[in-house]
Design a protein around this motif. Sequence first.
Motif, PDB file in Angstrom:
ATOM      1  N   ARG A 133      34.977  39.969  64.439  1.00 25.15           N
ATOM      2  CA  ARG A 133      36.523  40.859  64.600  1.00 25.15           C
ATOM      3  C   ARG A 133      37.001  41.907  65.062  1.00 25.15           C
ATOM      4  N   ALA A 134      36.626  41.163  67.049  1.00 32.65           N
ATOM      5  CA  ALA A 134      36.495  43.334  67.049  1.00 32.65           C
ATOM      6  C   ALA A 134      37.983  44.030  67.743  1.00 32.65           C
ATOM      7  N   VAL A 135      39.124  43.241  67.927  1.00 29.87           N
ATOM      8  CA  VAL A 135      40.381  43.603  67.641  1.00 29.87           C
ATOM      9  C   VAL A 135      40.971  42.321  67.879  1.00 29.87           C
ATOM     10  N   TYR A 136      42.170  43.272  67.686  1.00 26.95           N
ATOM     11  CA  TYR A 136      43.567  42.359  67.158  1.00 26.95           C
ATOM     12  C   TYR A 136      44.476  41.593  68.045  1.00 26.95           C
ATOM     13  N   ASP A 137      44.245  40.934  68.296  1.00 29.05           N
ATOM     14  CA  ASP A 137      45.465  40.440  69.576  1.00 29.05           C
ATOM     15  C   ASP A 137      46.875  39.439  68.816  1.00 29.05           C
ATOM     16  N   HIS A 138      47.537  41.395  68.913  1.00 28.78           N
ATOM     17  CA  HIS A 138      49.201  40.896  68.047  1.00 28.78           C
ATOM     18  C   HIS A 138      49.656  40.148  69.021  1.00 28.78           C
ATOM     19  N   VAL A 139      49.467  39.260  70.740  1.00 23.62           N
ATOM     20  CA  VAL A 139      50.244  38.400  70.906  1.00 23.62           C
ATOM     21  C   VAL A 139      49.758  36.691  70.876  1.00 23.62           C
ATOM     22  N   ARG A 140      48.497  36.557  70.269  1.00 20.41           N
ATOM     23  CA  ARG A 140      48.362  35.197  69.924  1.00 20.41           C
ATOM     24  C   ARG A 140      48.026  34.867  67.902  1.00 20.41           C
ATOM     25  N   GLY A 141      48.114  36.469  67.436  1.00 20.49           N
ATOM     26  CA  GLY A 141      48.113  36.967  66.604  1.00 20.49           C
ATOM     27  C   GLY A 141      46.908  36.512  66.057  1.00 20.49           C
ATOM     28  N   ARG A 142      45.880  36.614  66.802  1.00 23.17           N
ATOM     29  CA  ARG A 142      44.325  37.046  65.587  1.00 23.17           C
ATOM     30  C   ARG A 142      43.870  37.345  65.921  1.00 23.17           C
ATOM     31  N   TRP A 143      42.397  37.120  65.806  1.00 21.97           N
ATOM     32  CA  TRP A 143      40.959  38.248  66.339  1.00 21.97           C
ATOM     33  C   TRP A 143      40.773  37.771  67.080  1.00 21.97           C
ATOM     34  N   ILE A 144      40.115  38.959  68.432  1.00 21.16           N
ATOM     35  CA  ILE A 144      39.788  38.773  69.264  1.00 21.16           C
ATOM     36  C   ILE A 144      37.668  38.650  69.112  1.00 21.16           C
ATOM     37  N   HIS A 179      42.020  49.343  61.551  1.00 24.07           N
ATOM     38  CA  HIS A 179      41.240  49.535  62.509  1.00 24.07           C
ATOM     39  C   HIS A 179      40.842  48.823  63.702  1.00 24.07           C
ATOM     40  N   ARG A 180      41.521  48.912  64.943  1.00 23.23           N
ATOM     41  CA  ARG A 180      41.624  47.911  66.089  1.00 23.23           C
ATOM     42  C   ARG A 180      42.744  46.719  65.506  1.00 23.23           C
ATOM     43  N   ARG A 181      43.195  47.312  64.821  1.00 26.80           N
ATOM     44  CA  ARG A 181      44.560  46.968  64.440  1.00 26.80           C
ATOM     45  C   ARG A 181      45.836  47.288  65.040  1.00 26.80           C
ATOM     46  N   THR A 182      45.956  48.347  63.542  1.00 27.92           N
ATOM     47  CA  THR A 182      46.855  49.021  63.811  1.00 27.92           C
ATOM     48  C   THR A 182      47.385  49.506  65.059  1.00 27.92           C
ATOM     49  N   PHE A 183      47.206  50.459  65.517  1.00 29.85           N
ATOM     50  CA  PHE A 183      47.425  51.145  67.058  1.00 29.85           C
ATOM     51  C   PHE A 183      46.450  50.488  67.744  1.00 29.85           C
ATOM     52  N   HIS A 184      45.853  49.709  67.859  1.00 24.84           N
ATOM     53  CA  HIS A 184      45.312  48.891  69.648  1.00 24.84           C
ATOM     54  C   HIS A 184      45.732  47.717  69.970  1.00 24.84           C
ATOM     55  N   PHE A 185      46.406  47.572  70.748  1.00 30.95           N
ATOM     56  CA  PHE A 185      46.652  46.904  71.875  1.00 30.95           C
ATOM     57  C   PHE A 185      46.644  45.930  72.993  1.00 30.95           C
ATOM     58  N   PRO A 186      45.608  45.305  73.322  1.00 34.87           N
ATOM     59  CA  PRO A 186      44.827  44.820  73.990  1.00 34.87           C
ATOM     60  C   PRO A 186      45.434  43.655  74.931  1.00 34.87           C
ATOM     61  N   LEU A 187      46.355  43.477  74.659  1.00 35.15           N
ATOM     62  CA  LEU A 187      47.418  42.660  75.612  1.00 35.15           C
ATOM     63  C   LEU A 187      48.602  43.009  75.762  1.00 35.15           C
ATOM     64  N   LEU A 188      49.258  43.466  74.637  1.00 34.93           N
ATOM     65  CA  LEU A 188      50.747  44.289  74.698  1.00 34.93           C
ATOM     66  C   LEU A 188      50.375  45.620  75.886  1.00 34.93           C
ATOM     67  N   GLY A 189      49.244  46.567  75.194  1.00 31.74           N
ATOM     68  CA  GLY A 189      49.222  47.176  75.634  1.00 31.74           C
ATOM     69  C   GLY A 189      50.210  47.288  77.229  1.00 31.74           C
ATOM     70  N   GLY A 190      49.437  46.496  78.219  1.00 27.34           N
ATOM     71  CA  GLY A 190      49.466  46.362  79.552  1.00 27.34           C
ATOM     72  C   GLY A 190      51.015  46.451  79.926  1.00 27.34           C
ATOM     73  N   ALA A 191      52.422  45.447  79.139  1.00 24.53           N
ATOM     74  CA  ALA A 191      53.769  45.468  78.917  1.00 24.53           C
ATOM     75  C   ALA A 191      54.147  46.935  78.828  1.00 24.53           C
ATOM     76  N   VAL A 192      53.212  48.115  78.457  1.00 25.56           N
ATOM     77  CA  VAL A 192      53.648  49.381  78.227  1.00 25.56           C
ATOM     78  C   VAL A 192      53.160  49.708  79.262  1.00 25.56           C
ATOM     79  N   ALA A 193      52.143  50.109  80.068  1.00 26.85           N
ATOM     80  CA  ALA A 193      51.582  50.792  80.365  1.00 26.85           C
ATOM     81  C   ALA A 193      51.623  50.363  82.163  1.00 26.85           C
ATOM     82  N   LEU A 194      52.074  49.027  82.806  1.00 24.69           N
ATOM     83  CA  LEU A 194      52.672  48.491  84.034  1.00 24.69           C
ATOM     84  C   LEU A 194      53.959  49.197  83.859  1.00 24.69           C
TER      85      LEU A 194
END
Length: 184
Positions: free
Chosen positions: A110-121, A47-62
């Motif tokens: 651990r709140a949500v996983y940052d796939h860009v930096r490879g660590r939890w926010i 949870h909050r890693r598999t389908f959560h993309f707090p930074l990469l989501g912008g690369a799709v949304a924009l």
Amino acid sequence: MMATTHVFAGLAVVAPVAAVYPEFGTALAVGAILGGLAPDFDLVAVHRRTFHFPLLGGAVALPAVGLTVLVPSSLTAALAAVAVAAWVHAASDALGGGPEMDPWNDRTERAVYDHVRGRWIRPRRWIRYDGAPEDAALAVALAIPALLVFDGWIAGLVIGGIALSLAYAALRRRLIPWLPDWLE
């Protein structure tokens, strides 16, 4: 945050666009609802890693928003709304507590996983846990733009979501003993 809070956040983002372009209102609302819910489909995974993309989501949304501007249609509007709402959901999870079912115990950083930096926010805990009183208040506030712009079944869904949010918030801390073991 509650699933309804995430849905209402997505609807709040698309409401001004739907007010200006009402022909895309339903598509925007459906997209925002789906995008607001989609990241939490990882509840049964990590949870909050598999389908959560707090930074990469912008690369799709924009680009999705850009495509909608270039090729406006109900389909592109819905896809952009899904992408933006999912991104807002993932990013806003860092404002709450951790992903555990009893985050009021502050057991994790651990709140949500940052796939860009490879660590939890780390969790900011502005919303202490999903269903906290401040979460319910935020959900109601975020629902207002949707109630002002959308009508019919969408407004009915929002009103039902507000009622569900308030009931869940009232019962949230009492629900933990009833959770199935696989969800803890």
